[in-house]
Design an enzyme around this catalytic site. Structure first.
Site, PDB file in Angstrom:
ATOM      1  N   ASP A  35       0.863  -1.183   0.000  1.00  0.00           N
ATOM      2  CA  ASP A  35       0.000   0.000   0.000  1.00  0.00           C
ATOM      3  C   ASP A  35       0.898   1.231   0.000  1.00  0.00           C
ATOM      4  O   ASP A  35       1.732   1.409   0.898  1.00  0.00           O
ATOM      5  CB  ASP A  35      -0.907   0.006   1.236  1.00  0.00           C
ATOM      6  CG  ASP A  35      -1.935   1.119   1.165  1.00  0.00           C
ATOM      7  OD1 ASP A  35      -2.914   0.969   0.413  1.00  0.00           O
ATOM      8  OD2 ASP A  35      -1.752   2.142   1.859  1.00  0.00           O
ATOM      9  N   ASN A  87      -1.521  12.793  -5.842  1.00  0.00           N
ATOM     10  CA  ASN A  87      -2.654  12.989  -6.744  1.00  0.00           C
ATOM     11  C   ASN A  87      -3.250  14.389  -6.596  1.00  0.00           C
ATOM     12  O   ASN A  87      -3.561  15.057  -7.584  1.00  0.00           O
ATOM     13  CB  ASN A  87      -3.730  11.937  -6.458  1.00  0.00           C
ATOM     14  CG  ASN A  87      -3.878  10.941  -7.592  1.00  0.00           C
ATOM     15  OD1 ASN A  87      -3.292  11.098  -8.661  1.00  0.00           O
ATOM     16  ND2 ASN A  87      -4.679   9.923  -7.384  1.00  0.00           N
ATOM     17  N   HIS A 140      -4.036  13.884 -11.470  1.00  0.00           N
ATOM     18  CA  HIS A 140      -4.208  12.444 -11.699  1.00  0.00           C
ATOM     19  C   HIS A 140      -3.255  11.907 -12.766  1.00  0.00           C
ATOM     20  O   HIS A 140      -2.877  10.737 -12.727  1.00  0.00           O
ATOM     21  CB  HIS A 140      -5.655  12.150 -12.090  1.00  0.00           C
ATOM     22  CG  HIS A 140      -6.624  12.336 -10.962  1.00  0.00           C
ATOM     23  ND1 HIS A 140      -6.727  11.443  -9.924  1.00  0.00           N
ATOM     24  CD2 HIS A 140      -7.523  13.323 -10.702  1.00  0.00           C
ATOM     25  CE1 HIS A 140      -7.649  11.852  -9.065  1.00  0.00           C
ATOM     26  NE2 HIS A 140      -8.147  13.006  -9.521  1.00  0.00           N
ATOM     27  N   ASP A 143      -1.124   8.680 -12.148  1.00  0.00           N
ATOM     28  CA  ASP A 143      -1.115   7.494 -13.014  1.00  0.00           C
ATOM     29  C   ASP A 143       0.301   7.126 -13.438  1.00  0.00           C
ATOM     30  O   ASP A 143       0.669   5.946 -13.464  1.00  0.00           O
ATOM     31  CB  ASP A 143      -1.979   7.747 -14.256  1.00  0.00           C
ATOM     32  CG  ASP A 143      -3.468   7.789 -13.945  1.00  0.00           C
ATOM     33  OD1 ASP A 143      -3.844   7.391 -12.821  1.00  0.00           O
ATOM     34  OD2 ASP A 143      -4.247   8.221 -14.812  1.00  0.00           O
ATOM     35  N   ASP A 165      -4.058   2.589  -4.911  1.00  0.00           N
ATOM     36  CA  ASP A 165      -2.603   2.458  -4.740  1.00  0.00           C
ATOM     37  C   ASP A 165      -2.240   1.165  -4.021  1.00  0.00           C
ATOM     38  O   ASP A 165      -1.210   1.080  -3.350  1.00  0.00           O
ATOM     39  CB  ASP A 165      -2.058   3.665  -3.978  1.00  0.00           C
ATOM     40  CG  ASP A 165      -2.695   3.815  -2.599  1.00  0.00           C
ATOM     41  OD1 ASP A 165      -3.657   3.068  -2.309  1.00  0.00           O
ATOM     42  OD2 ASP A 165      -2.240   4.664  -1.808  1.00  0.00           O
TER      43      ASP A 165
END
Length: 250
Positions: free
Chosen positions: A139, A147, A152, A156, A182
């Site tokens: 995680d 973000n 975004h 990504d 994530d």
């Protein structure tokens, strides 16, 4: 009727119409070939004699029939080539759909459904070989901040880079999955008497992802939490391993 079943019905109806059309086309072409075999030799001979000035010429109706046969055969060949191309395109589309159904489109990793199916097979292989399966749950820390601050697109790019770095560290035969957001999972077979190798792989992931990561020109600082679970024998499932690794991570 649901949208899925409606789509399946429409697809099946389209396939049925295509199949009927192909049957009709095939029947016409076969008939044309048979007619050509039956009349082509005699008519062609008559046409050649007429061109050379020998004989009384060919029957006009038979000549028209011969030309029609040739046209139908050419039509059938073109349709055959079109069908070949259509089958190829359809096969490629089905392959792409299969990949999208089982893989995360952003990272190329397996998705949750896919790792469950492939993980079950991995457990069976490990059991036959007297080995164990390690499950790592990952995680990313501070990903939401990346973000929110950079957008975004950068997020990504960061996920793709993380996936690439994890792939470099885990064994080549490992199953890697993005479970959503994530959160990632990695499963691989190892010798149960050498658990240090699992800890070493997990530690390498932690060290690498603690370093600055270049996400399309933006250097991001994150860290990662890792949970580890080992298969211990009969009764283990991928779901139970993932659940135990998830608990260990938190």
């Amino acid at each position: 009727m649901t949208e899925v079943s409606q789509g399946q019905t429409a697809a099946q109806s389209k396939i049925a119409r295509t199949a009927r059309r192909d049957i009709y086309t095939g029947a016409i072409v076969v008939a044309a070939i048979l007619m050509f075999a039956g009349t082509g030799t005699s008519v062609m001979s008559a046409v050649l004699r007429n061109i050379s000035g020998i004989g009384g010429g060919s029957d006009r109706i038979l000549t028209v029939a011969l030309l029609l046969n040739i046209a139908l055969i050419l039509f059938g060949w073109r349709r055959y080539r079109d069908l070949q191309k259509e089958v190829q395109i359809r096969g490629e589309a089905e392959e792409r759909a299969q990949i999208l159904a089982l893989h995360d489109p952003l990272t190329g990793f397996h998705n949750r459904r896919s790792i469950a199916e492939n993980g079950t097979q991995m457990l069976a292989r490990a059991s036959r070989r007297g080995k164990s399966v390690a499950m790592l749950m990952l995680d990313l820390d501070n990903f939401k901040t990346i973000n929110d601050v950079h957008g975004h697109a950068t997020g990504d790019a960061l996920l793709r880079t993380v996936a690439a770095e994890v792939t470099k560290i885990v064994p080549p035969s490992a199953l890697t999955a993005r479970l959503g957001g994530d959160e990632f999972a990695c499963a691989f077979i190892f010798d149960g008497t050498n658990k240090d190798i699992v800890d070493r792989i997990a530690n390498d992931i932690v060290i690498r992802l603690s370093q600055p990561i270049d996400a399309d020109g933006t250097f991001s600082h994150i860290s990662v939490s890792v949970g580890i679970a080992h298969s211990s024998g009969e009764g283990d499932t991928i779901d139970s391993l993932m659940r135990r690794a998830d608990i260990a991570m938190y």
